[in-house]
Design a protein around this motif. Structure first.
Motif, mmCIF file in Angstrom:
data_model
loop_
_atom_site.group_PDB
_atom_site.id
_atom_site.type_symbol
_atom_site.label_atom_id
_atom_site.label_comp_id
_atom_site.label_asym_id
_atom_site.label_seq_id
_atom_site.Cartn_x
_atom_site.Cartn_y
_atom_site.Cartn_z
ATOM 1 N N LEU A 61 -85.909 -1.588 4.435
ATOM 2 C CA LEU A 61 -86.389 -1.428 5.809
ATOM 3 C C LEU A 61 -86.466 0.059 6.159
ATOM 4 N N MET A 62 -87.694 0.516 6.288
ATOM 5 C CA MET A 62 -87.935 1.942 6.558
ATOM 6 C C MET A 62 -88.280 2.135 8.028
ATOM 7 N N ALA A 63 -87.613 3.083 8.661
ATOM 8 C CA ALA A 63 -87.952 3.412 10.044
ATOM 9 C C ALA A 63 -88.894 4.605 10.043
ATOM 10 N N THR A 64 -89.929 4.516 10.856
ATOM 11 C CA THR A 64 -90.833 5.652 10.997
ATOM 12 C C THR A 64 -91.323 5.719 12.440
ATOM 13 N N ASN A 65 -92.121 6.728 12.744
ATOM 14 C CA ASN A 65 -92.772 6.821 14.042
ATOM 15 C C ASN A 65 -94.252 7.036 13.736
ATOM 16 N N ALA A 66 -95.012 5.956 13.829
ATOM 17 C CA ALA A 66 -96.378 5.947 13.285
ATOM 18 C C ALA A 66 -97.414 6.544 14.240
ATOM 19 N N GLU A 67 -97.114 7.739 14.700
ATOM 20 C CA GLU A 67 -98.042 8.501 15.555
ATOM 21 C C GLU A 67 -98.144 9.886 14.955
ATOM 22 N N PHE A 68 -98.287 9.950 13.654
ATOM 23 C CA PHE A 68 -98.148 11.232 12.983
ATOM 24 C C PHE A 68 -99.092 11.306 11.777
ATOM 25 N N PRO A 69 -100.399 11.278 12.059
ATOM 26 C CA PRO A 69 -101.356 11.334 10.951
ATOM 27 C C PRO A 69 -101.300 12.688 10.251
ATOM 28 N N ILE A 92 -91.713 -1.940 7.355
ATOM 29 C CA ILE A 92 -91.733 -0.708 8.153
ATOM 30 C C ILE A 92 -91.469 -1.028 9.620
ATOM 31 N N ALA A 93 -90.511 -0.323 10.207
ATOM 32 C CA ALA A 93 -90.248 -0.451 11.642
ATOM 33 C C ALA A 93 -90.790 0.796 12.329
ATOM 34 N N ASP A 94 -91.683 0.587 13.310
ATOM 35 C CA ASP A 94 -92.273 1.713 14.039
ATOM 36 C C ASP A 94 -91.454 1.942 15.310
ATOM 37 N N VAL A 95 -90.708 3.040 15.339
ATOM 38 C CA VAL A 95 -89.775 3.287 16.451
ATOM 39 C C VAL A 95 -89.958 4.713 16.979
ATOM 40 N N ASP A 96 -89.306 5.042 18.067
ATOM 41 C CA ASP A 96 -89.362 6.419 18.567
ATOM 42 C C ASP A 96 -88.761 7.355 17.523
ATOM 43 N N GLY A 114 -76.926 1.987 10.121
ATOM 44 C CA GLY A 114 -77.220 0.919 9.174
ATOM 45 C C GLY A 114 -78.249 -0.078 9.678
ATOM 46 N N LYS A 115 -78.858 0.218 10.823
ATOM 47 C CA LYS A 115 -79.909 -0.665 11.340
ATOM 48 C C LYS A 115 -81.143 -0.601 10.429
ATOM 49 N N TYR A 116 -81.445 0.588 9.934
ATOM 50 C CA TYR A 116 -82.547 0.779 8.975
ATOM 51 C C TYR A 116 -81.967 1.310 7.674
ATOM 52 N N ASP A 117 -82.645 0.990 6.554
ATOM 53 C CA ASP A 117 -82.147 1.451 5.257
ATOM 54 C C ASP A 117 -82.484 2.922 5.027
ATOM 55 N N ILE A 128 -86.756 12.092 2.694
ATOM 56 C CA ILE A 128 -86.404 10.760 3.207
ATOM 57 C C ILE A 128 -84.921 10.762 3.549
ATOM 58 N N CYS A 129 -84.539 10.199 4.694
ATOM 59 C CA CYS A 129 -83.110 10.171 5.012
ATOM 60 C C CYS A 129 -82.505 8.794 4.783
ATOM 61 N N VAL A 130 -81.251 8.827 4.324
ATOM 62 C CA VAL A 130 -80.481 7.613 4.018
ATOM 63 C C VAL A 130 -79.069 7.830 4.587
ATOM 64 N N SER A 131 -78.410 6.742 4.934
ATOM 65 C CA SER A 131 -77.047 6.837 5.485
ATOM 66 C C SER A 131 -76.088 7.504 4.505
ATOM 67 N N LYS A 132 -75.137 8.230 5.035
ATOM 68 C CA LYS A 132 -74.106 8.858 4.208
ATOM 69 C C LYS A 132 -73.211 7.808 3.562
ATOM 70 N N GLU A 133 -73.239 6.584 4.109
ATOM 71 C CA GLU A 133 -72.413 5.489 3.580
ATOM 72 C C GLU A 133 -73.083 4.787 2.413
ATOM 73 N N ASN A 134 -74.302 5.190 2.081
ATOM 74 C CA ASN A 134 -75.065 4.409 1.107
ATOM 75 C C ASN A 134 -75.565 5.282 -0.042
ATOM 76 N N ASP A 135 -74.612 5.852 -0.777
ATOM 77 C CA ASP A 135 -74.961 6.756 -1.876
ATOM 78 C C ASP A 135 -75.790 6.072 -2.955
ATOM 79 N N ALA A 136 -75.502 4.786 -3.191
ATOM 80 C CA ALA A 136 -76.232 4.074 -4.246
ATOM 81 C C ALA A 136 -77.707 3.956 -3.871
ATOM 82 N N LEU A 137 -77.974 3.677 -2.604
ATOM 83 C CA LEU A 137 -79.372 3.584 -2.169
ATOM 84 C C LEU A 137 -80.038 4.971 -2.216
#
Ligand code: ARG
Length: 249
Positions: free
Chosen positions: A34-42, A73-77, A88-91, A212-221
């Protein structure tokens, strides 16, 4: 006998705890990436009909494929991506996101897959001819971006108007509510192409790296995503996607 049982139990406990620590699982939401992005960025991410397309969306799809997960893909602010990845809401977050020391305090980043510069968009007939003319002007930025941070640091928060996305900041520039917009160069080029009467100042404001950013709790990912990204950079796949969205001038 009792003693033996407790020794065995303690040994088992120690082993379980040990195994738990050393074999950190790669955890993802619902078996998907689950990837979070803000899809207003061509051209990095934007809407095309119902789909979210762009460089980030396509590179992320290849990363997901390599690690055997389905991409969602989750399109968020923009400013809710990092908190959401952290909790941990998004991977992962992929949104033309610049690596900064401040962000590294709360999340981890992969290797960089693109470079960018912050530029200044003005009206073509503006009296702002270079960055030295920005003093005392009204600056529009997307909230939570590096453009926002730099503008506030350099010109003070009173000079800066915040918008939920770059397109809204550009609308505001066109209608004269702000005198310029500070934003990343590729979205800037795309806004200037789509809107008549705008120009980009020659002076570059700041150089940046996207990752790409990932949680500090998820080194394997983080490792899985980074390994996939490295392969995709090495075999030219990332460049191919970039060339598709950013044709050489
Ligand atoms: N590179 C800038 C930053 O990281 C702006 C990114 C905005 N991205 C987006 N998808 N809206 O702060």
């Amino acid at each position: 006998m009792k003693k033996l049982v407790s020794i065995v139990l303690i040994a088992l406990l120690v082993l379980t705890v040990f195994a738990g620590c050393s074999q950190k699982q790669m955890t993802v939401q619902k078996g998907k990436l689950l990837m979070a992005t803000n899809a207003e960025f061509p051209p990095y991410e934007y809407h095309e009909g119902d789909a979210i397309v762009g460089i980030d969306a396509e590179v992320a799809a290849l990363i997901a494929e390599k690690i055997g997960l389905e991409l969602e893909i989750a399109d968020v602010d923009f400013d809710s991506i990092i908190p959401g990845v952290q909790s941990g809401k998004y991977d992962m977050g992929m949104a033309g996101m610049t690596v900064t020391d401040e962000r590294l305090q709360s999340i981890n980043f992969t290797d960089s897959y693109a470079t960018a510069v912050q530029v200044v968009i003005v009206k073509a007939d503006s009296d702002i001819k270079s960055i030295d003319d920005l003093e005392g002007k009204k600056i529009g930025v997307q909230q939570g971006t590096t453009g926002h941070i730099y503008a506030e640091d350099d010109y003070g928060s009173d000079a800066v108007t915040l918008y939920q996305n770059g397109a809204l900041a550009v609308e505001s520039l066109k209608s004269g509510k702000v005198d310029c917009v500070i934003i990343d160069n590729e979205p800037a080029k795309s806004y200037v192409k789509e809107n008549e009467g705008l120009a980009i100042l020659d002076t570059e404001y700041a150089n940046e790296n996207y990752a790409i950013c990932v949680s500090k709790e998820n080194d394997a990912l983080l490792k899985a995503v980074n390994d996939a990204l490295k392969e995709l950079i090495a075999d030219g796949s990332v460049q191919k996607i970039v060339d598709k969205y950013i044709p050489a001038e």
